[in-house]
Design a protein around this motif. Structure first.
Motif, PDB file in Angstrom:
ATOM      1  N   SER A 119      47.584   5.898   1.578  1.00 24.26           N
ATOM      2  CA  SER A 119      48.273   7.152   1.892  1.00 24.26           C
ATOM      3  C   SER A 119      47.627   7.845   3.090  1.00 24.26           C
ATOM      4  CB  SER A 119      48.245   8.087   0.676  1.00 24.26           C
ATOM      5  OG  SER A 119      48.987   7.549  -0.399  1.00 24.26           O
ATOM      6  N   VAL A 120      46.300   7.781   3.167  1.00 26.78           N
ATOM      7  CA  VAL A 120      45.590   8.407   4.287  1.00 26.78           C
ATOM      8  C   VAL A 120      45.975   7.733   5.600  1.00 26.78           C
ATOM      9  CG1 VAL A 120      43.320   8.830   5.314  1.00 26.78           C
ATOM     10  CG2 VAL A 120      43.661   9.151   2.857  1.00 26.78           C
ATOM     11  N   LYS A 121      46.047   6.411   5.594  1.00 26.41           N
ATOM     12  CA  LYS A 121      46.396   5.688   6.821  1.00 26.41           C
ATOM     13  C   LYS A 121      47.856   5.934   7.212  1.00 26.41           C
ATOM     14  CE  LYS A 121      42.935   2.036   6.310  1.00 26.41           C
ATOM     15  NZ  LYS A 121      42.696   0.577   6.104  1.00 26.41           N
ATOM     16  N   THR A 122      48.737   6.041   6.219  1.00 32.11           N
ATOM     17  CA  THR A 122      50.130   6.371   6.518  1.00 32.11           C
ATOM     18  C   THR A 122      50.222   7.756   7.126  1.00 32.11           C
ATOM     19  OG1 THR A 122      50.856   5.020   4.625  1.00 32.11           O
ATOM     20  CG2 THR A 122      52.459   6.544   5.563  1.00 32.11           C
ATOM     21  N   PHE A 123      49.486   8.695   6.551  1.00 29.23           N
ATOM     22  CA  PHE A 123      49.423  10.061   7.067  1.00 29.23           C
ATOM     23  C   PHE A 123      48.979  10.059   8.524  1.00 29.23           C
ATOM     24  CE2 PHE A 123      46.842  13.758   8.087  1.00 29.23           C
ATOM     25  CZ  PHE A 123      47.623  14.839   7.663  1.00 29.23           C
ATOM     26  N   LEU A 124      47.911   9.329   8.824  1.00 30.20           N
ATOM     27  CA  LEU A 124      47.365   9.329  10.172  1.00 30.20           C
ATOM     28  C   LEU A 124      48.286   8.621  11.165  1.00 30.20           C
ATOM     29  CD1 LEU A 124      43.607   8.604   9.371  1.00 30.20           C
ATOM     30  CD2 LEU A 124      44.619  10.777  10.092  1.00 30.20           C
ATOM     31  N   ALA A 125      48.896   7.513  10.740  1.00 37.38           N
ATOM     32  CA  ALA A 125      49.754   6.749  11.653  1.00 37.38           C
ATOM     33  C   ALA A 125      50.981   7.548  12.056  1.00 37.38           C
ATOM     34  CB  ALA A 125      50.160   5.430  11.007  1.00 37.38           C
ATOM     35  N   ALA A 126      51.703   8.078  11.063  1.00 36.15           N
ATOM     36  CA  ALA A 126      52.912   8.847  11.367  1.00 36.15           C
ATOM     37  C   ALA A 126      52.566  10.165  12.056  1.00 36.15           C
ATOM     38  CB  ALA A 126      53.707   9.109  10.088  1.00 36.15           C
ATOM     39  N   GLY A 162      56.424  -4.684   7.176  1.00 34.47           N
ATOM     40  CA  GLY A 162      56.063  -3.767   8.243  1.00 34.47           C
ATOM     41  C   GLY A 162      54.580  -3.429   8.237  1.00 34.47           C
ATOM     42  N   ARG A 163      54.147  -2.799   9.331  1.00 31.34           N
ATOM     43  CA  ARG A 163      52.749  -2.422   9.495  1.00 31.34           C
ATOM     44  C   ARG A 163      52.652  -0.946   9.853  1.00 31.34           C
ATOM     45  NH1 ARG A 163      50.938  -6.312  14.129  1.00 31.34           N
ATOM     46  NH2 ARG A 163      52.983  -5.642  14.872  1.00 31.34           N
ATOM     47  N   LEU A 164      51.462  -0.391   9.648  1.00 25.68           N
ATOM     48  CA  LEU A 164      51.258   1.016   9.979  1.00 25.68           C
ATOM     49  C   LEU A 164      51.486   1.294  11.461  1.00 25.68           C
ATOM     50  CD1 LEU A 164      48.137   1.743   7.777  1.00 25.68           C
ATOM     51  CD2 LEU A 164      50.363   2.867   7.578  1.00 25.68           C
ATOM     52  N   LEU A 165      51.225   0.310  12.306  1.00 22.93           N
ATOM     53  CA  LEU A 165      51.441   0.503  13.731  1.00 22.93           C
ATOM     54  C   LEU A 165      52.894   0.868  14.024  1.00 22.93           C
ATOM     55  CD1 LEU A 165      50.401   0.417  16.641  1.00 22.93           C
ATOM     56  CD2 LEU A 165      50.928  -2.054  16.657  1.00 22.93           C
ATOM     57  N   SER A 166      53.811   0.322  13.232  1.00 25.40           N
ATOM     58  CA  SER A 166      55.221   0.619  13.466  1.00 25.40           C
ATOM     59  C   SER A 166      55.534   2.087  13.197  1.00 25.40           C
ATOM     60  CB  SER A 166      56.110  -0.282  12.589  1.00 25.40           C
ATOM     61  OG  SER A 166      55.973   0.050  11.215  1.00 25.40           O
ATOM     62  N   GLN A 167      54.787   2.710  12.271  1.00 21.82           N
ATOM     63  CA  GLN A 167      54.967   4.142  12.032  1.00 21.82           C
ATOM     64  C   GLN A 167      54.500   4.947  13.246  1.00 21.82           C
ATOM     65  OE1 GLN A 167      56.473   5.416   9.162  1.00 21.82           O
ATOM     66  NE2 GLN A 167      56.875   3.241   8.895  1.00 21.82           N
ATOM     67  N   PHE A 168      53.389   4.537  13.816  1.00 20.53           N
ATOM     68  CA  PHE A 168      52.867   5.222  14.990  1.00 20.53           C
ATOM     69  C   PHE A 168      53.835   5.115  16.161  1.00 20.53           C
ATOM     70  CE2 PHE A 168      50.506   5.271  18.984  1.00 20.53           C
ATOM     71  CZ  PHE A 168      49.769   6.452  18.868  1.00 20.53           C
ATOM     72  N   THR A 169      54.300   3.896  16.460  1.00 15.14           N
ATOM     73  CA  THR A 169      55.181   3.703  17.613  1.00 15.14           C
ATOM     74  C   THR A 169      56.546   4.346  17.393  1.00 15.14           C
ATOM     75  OG1 THR A 169      55.849   1.527  16.741  1.00 15.14           O
ATOM     76  CG2 THR A 169      54.048   1.578  18.339  1.00 15.14           C
ATOM     77  N   LEU A 170      57.054   4.304  16.149  1.00 18.36           N
ATOM     78  CA  LEU A 170      58.353   4.927  15.877  1.00 18.36           C
ATOM     79  C   LEU A 170      58.313   6.419  16.179  1.00 18.36           C
ATOM     80  CD1 LEU A 170      61.245   4.843  14.688  1.00 18.36           C
ATOM     81  CD2 LEU A 170      60.213   5.338  12.461  1.00 18.36           C
TER      82      LEU A 170
END
Length: 481
Positions: free
Chosen positions: A231-238, A25-33
């Motif tokens: 972790s920062v990018k996960t935080f920002l994406a979600a 998976g990619r961080l984009l999927s966290q954003f779109t989800l």
């Protein structure tokens, strides 16, 4: 991409640790989800409540945005735990509450999921009833069947639906906003400014509670990301996906309620679709509303399954759950939520407001304790195998975490203002509910002070399970140490 191609459609993991070889998976999927989960009718209704219950448009929008940012920050801090631990969110609560003790907040989380699934099913039933020309009750049953199917299929299908829902949601919301602007004087509505602390803080609380309610399961959907994910990018994406999606939906709700002349409450779906006219366009909007609810209702059902499995596994000492057990759990969960929806569909709006605000008293202390422990006390140094061992490092019951949690719930009681219960200090504060602020700040401070002095042993590094076919030197632990 190779991991994606070889991963089965039906998820084979449940609450157990996700090995590195299965991470994808990619961080984009966290954003779109999370954008797809928020671009939906219940978020519109939540925003509308700020006006329906007495606020003006301008200050309601400001209050909602502040609440989104505060609650979204809390939610996203939980999301960042997923890739590092490879576990569902509530499993990690065993560090703070003990292997058995974690069942206390988890039971309450299950009740939250049931409530949100039921209320979302009511609105989806209205949309499907209009779309297919059947009763709302039949629409509720149709929607429940779809949720069972998607929840059983699991992680990959949920993310796929989240991506599709994001696209459909953006198209539908752009169209609805254009229709709304063409039918009302938005500038005139924004010029009406009658500030009151009670209405303003109600708007803040509505948005903050909406975001904080995702905290108990947001890591369930980031745990498949590679452990090296920032972790920062996960935080920002979600966080960005959730905040942007929710704020857009709630802004639409605010304007819709302000121009409805009292026609919004009780006819939420019909009124929103009515902005577009009739015919094929209305049918498409009814479909987009129902499809938008699929994402969040599936997240709630999947989260309920995770919570029940977590409770059972804590007492039996194993994390594995078979696919048949998953099916049984999901059928029971969705069946219960559907029954609640059928029984309560005619008194939805007022009950929903009271429900989400009252829930804050139980989830903000849990969130505060979990985040302070993870980021300030243990600093990501968990012993993941010990989370399944009642006789291990974390024990059966952690009296420190449980005591602070109980304190966090009780200290809010004087400040709660809902139909279920109104605290003795609410009137003195001008009927302003500030319980969620108390429930975040005081338990966080108390747990930090107490844990610094009395916390149990903390590993020198993050300890992960030894993956099949790997040696201790190639399992990632050497690098962690």
């Amino acid at each position: 991409m190779a991991a994606n191609d070889t991963t089965p459609l039906i998820e084979r993991r449940s609450i157990d640790y996700i090995p590195e070889v299965e991470r994808h998976g990619r961080l984009l999927s966290q954003f779109t989800l999370w954008m797809g989960a928020n671009l939906q009718i219940t978020a519109i209704v939540t925003g509308a409540l700020a006006v329906v219950l007495g606020g003006d448009v301008f200050w309601s929008l400001i209050g909602l945005l502040i609440g989104q940012l505060i609650g979204g920050g809390v939610m996203a801090l939980h999301a960042a735990q997923g890739p590092k631990l490879g576990l569902p969110q509530m499993i990690s609560s065993r560090v703070q509450f003990g292997v058995y003790g974690a069942a206390i907040p988890i039971v309450l989380v299950c009740l939250m999921y049931l409530g949100f699934t039921a209320t979302g099913t009511v609105l989806s039933g209205q949309a499907l009833g209009q779309l297919f020309g059947v009763s709302d009750s039949v629409g509720i049953l149709i929607f429940a069947s779809v949720i069972v199917l998607v929840t059983v299929l699991g992680y990959r299908v949920i993310h796929f639906i989240g991506r599709v829902a994001s696209v459909i949601g953006v198209i539908a919301f752009v169209y609805l906003f254009s229709r709304l602007v063409s039918q009302t004087d938005v500038g005139a509505l924004l010029q009406i400014r009658h500030f009151s602390w009670s209405s303003f803080l109600l708007a803040v609380s509505l948005a903050a509670s909406w975001q904080i309610a995702f905290g108990p399961y947001v890591a369930d959907y980031s745990r498949y990301l590679p452990s090296a994910t920032s972790s920062v990018k996960t935080f920002l994406a979600a966080g960005a996906g959730s905040v942007i999606g929710a704020q857009v939906a709630m802004v639409l709700g605010v304007f819709a309620a302000a121009m409805s002349n009292g026609q919004f409450a009780g006819h939420e779906v019909a009124y929103i679709v009515g902005l577009s006219g009739t015919g094929a366009t209305a049918a498409l909007l009814y479909f987009s509303i129902a499809f938008g609810k699929v994402t969040i209702s599936t997240l709630n059902s999947y989260g309920s399954f995770m919570c029940i499995a977590t409770i059972i596994s804590g007492f039996r000492g194993r994390l594995e759950v078979t696919r048949l057990q998953r099916l049984v759990f999901v059928l029971v969960i969705v069946g219960t939520a559907t029954l609640i929806a059928l029984l309560g569909q005619h008194s939805f709006l007022g009950a929903f407001k009271s429900f989400i605000l009252f829930l804050l008293a139980f989830f903000t202390p849990w969130s505060a304790i979990n985040l302070v422990d993870y980021y300030c006390i243990t600093r990501e140094r968990y012993d993941v195998p010990a989370l399944a061992d009642p006789n291990g490092r974390y024990g059966r019951w952690n009296l420190l975490g449980i005591s602070v949690y109980v304190f966090g719930v009780l200290v809010q009681l004087p400040f709660i203002s809902t139909k279920f219960y109104t605290g003795p200090l609410v009137a003195a504060l001008g009927d302003v509910d500030i319980s969620w602020i108390i429930g975040l700040v005081l338990p966080a401070a108390l747990y930090y002070l107490c844990a610094k002095k009395w916390h149990g042993t903390v590993p020198d590094h993050l300890i992960l399970p030894v993956e099949q076919g790997a040696t201790p030197t190639t399992n990632g632990l050497a690098a962690q140490a």
